[in-house]
Design an enzyme around this catalytic site. Structure first.
Site, short mmCIF file in Angstrom:
data_model
loop_
_atom_site.label_atom_id
_atom_site.label_comp_id
_atom_site.label_asym_id
_atom_site.label_seq_id
_atom_site.Cartn_x
_atom_site.Cartn_y
_atom_site.Cartn_z
N HIS A 32 2.11 54.24 56.98
CA HIS A 32 1.07 55.19 56.53
C HIS A 32 1.10 54.97 55.03
O HIS A 32 1.82 55.65 54.30
CB HIS A 32 1.46 56.63 56.85
CG HIS A 32 1.19 57.04 58.25
ND1 HIS A 32 -0.08 57.03 58.80
CD2 HIS A 32 2.01 57.48 59.23
CE1 HIS A 32 -0.02 57.45 60.05
NE2 HIS A 32 1.24 57.72 60.34
N LYS A 45 -6.00 55.28 61.13
CA LYS A 45 -6.89 56.11 61.99
C LYS A 45 -8.23 56.35 61.32
O LYS A 45 -8.62 57.49 61.05
CB LYS A 45 -6.22 57.44 62.34
CG LYS A 45 -4.90 57.31 63.07
CD LYS A 45 -4.36 58.68 63.44
CE LYS A 45 -3.02 58.61 64.12
NZ LYS A 45 -1.91 58.24 63.22
P1 5BU Z 1 7.95 59.82 64.78
O1 5BU Z 1 8.79 60.05 63.60
O2 5BU Z 1 8.51 58.76 65.76
O3 5BU Z 1 7.53 61.09 65.48
O4 5BU Z 1 6.62 59.18 64.16
C1 5BU Z 1 5.52 58.85 64.96
C2 5BU Z 1 4.54 58.01 64.18
O5 5BU Z 1 3.50 57.60 65.06
C3 5BU Z 1 3.89 58.74 63.03
O6 5BU Z 1 3.62 57.80 62.00
C4 5BU Z 1 2.58 59.24 63.61
O7 5BU Z 1 1.56 59.33 62.64
C5 5BU Z 1 2.27 58.16 64.62
N1 5BU Z 1 1.51 58.63 65.80
C6 5BU Z 1 1.98 59.56 66.68
O8 5BU Z 1 3.09 60.06 66.52
N2 5BU Z 1 1.22 59.93 67.74
C7 5BU Z 1 0.00 59.42 67.98
O9 5BU Z 1 -0.66 59.78 68.96
C8 5BU Z 1 -0.46 58.44 67.07
C9 5BU Z 1 0.29 58.04 66.00
BR1 5BU Z 1 -2.10 57.69 67.35
#
Ligand code: 5BU
Length: 277
Positions: free
Chosen positions: A64, A95
């Site tokens: 990001h 996105k």
């Molecule tokens: P985590 O720390 O594993 O919870 O991070 C999840 C990443 O995946 C985070 O960068 C979110 O913006 C991204 N993500 C998500 O969690 N769920 C979704 O549906 C989507 C992206 Br699309």
């Protein structure tokens, strides 16, 4: 038609129409990993240190990039050289969700120079098919120097509690993807979408790649609505690449952690394709 998810990455690489997907599947096979780390870090130094440390164990480094407070030339140059050193691709989880004219400018040029370094980006189809047409137009333009090295995933589902990206939205996402195969290589989704019905029948060479976020080996979710599944469950449900963030970068030992995700994801993949390796 046999489900593509029962085939190996190597055999899918042979027939896939996207050269970027061929490269992605080759990386998965060579490094024996289907892990995409979600590197949600806040400065260039931490981002590059993580990429260098866990680079050998991942296929994709998801960013990001707007979280990086000191983003600049050093970020881009550092990321590019680490992707060559460790052989992984970048996925900027931007996105895109706006009118075509705006997303073209957000993607190509702009403060974050996304098209210059991100092999893969994603877009929601909330605004309709025009957003995808706009990105395809940019990526296929005569002055676009990264042709065949860039690809798009459509956001078909989300992992959060109460997500509205379901039902008719998800079916529309699949239908739109079918009309733009090539630059559109697949979906961000929690599972295989091969069973989603649309008015467009699947062709023999249709092969969408599924990236699944919300993967964590030890937690069921967070306090802000995130919902997790394990690497094994994601792969069993038809995911091709598992995206894990805090489960890796926020653990005490990210290298030890990424190896566990790699092992669990790879074993689940081998079981799915029926391999005895
Ligand atoms: P985590 O720390 O594993 O919870 O991070 C999840 C990443 O995946 C985070 O960068 C979110 O913006 C991204 N993500 C998500 O969690 N769920 C979704 O549906 C989507 C992206 Br699309």
């Amino acid at each position: 038609m046999a489900s593509k998810s029962t085939l190996s990455y190597a055999s899918r690489a042979k027939t896939h129409r996207s050269s970027l997907v061929k490269k992605l599947f080759d990386i998965a096979e060579v490094k024996k990993t289907n892990v995409a780390v979600s590197a949600d870090l806040r400065n260039t130094k931490d981002l590059l240190a993580l990429a260098d440390a866990i680079g050998p164990y991942i296929a994709v480094f998801k960013t990001h990039i707007d979280l990086v407070s000191d983003f600049g030339e050093a970020t881009v140059a550092g990321l590019k050289s680490l992707s060559v050193k460790h052989n992984f691709l970048f996925f900027e989880d931007r996105k895109f969700v706006d009118i075509g004219n705006t997303v073209q400018q957000q993607y190509h040029g702009g403060a974050l120079r996304i098209s210059e370094w991100a092999h893969i980006v994603n877009a929601s189809v909330l605004a309709g098919e025009g957003i995808i047409e706009a990105l395809v137009q940019t990526a296929q333009g005569s002055d676009f120097q990264y042709k065949d090295e860039r690809a798009l995933l459509i956001l078909a589902e989300m992992t959060t509690k109460g997500s509205l990206a379901t039902g008719a939205y998800t079916s529309s996402a699949v239908e739109i993807a079918k009309r733009h195969q090539g630059f559109v290589i697949g979906f961000v989704a929690t599972r295989s979408l091969e069973s989603v019905r649309t008015d467009i029948p699947a062709t023999e060479d249709e092969d969408f790649v599924i990236f699944t976020a919300g993967v964590n080996r030890s937690s069921k979710g967070d306090k802000l609505g995130q919902q997790y599944q394990t690497p094994k469950s994601a792969i069993e449900r038809g995911s091709d690449f598992i995206i894990a963030g805090r489960g890796i970068y926020a653990s005490e030992d990210p290298v030890a952690s990424v190896k566990l995700y790699q092992e669990e994801g790879w074993q689940a993949y081998l079981a799915r394709i029926g391999s005895k390796d």
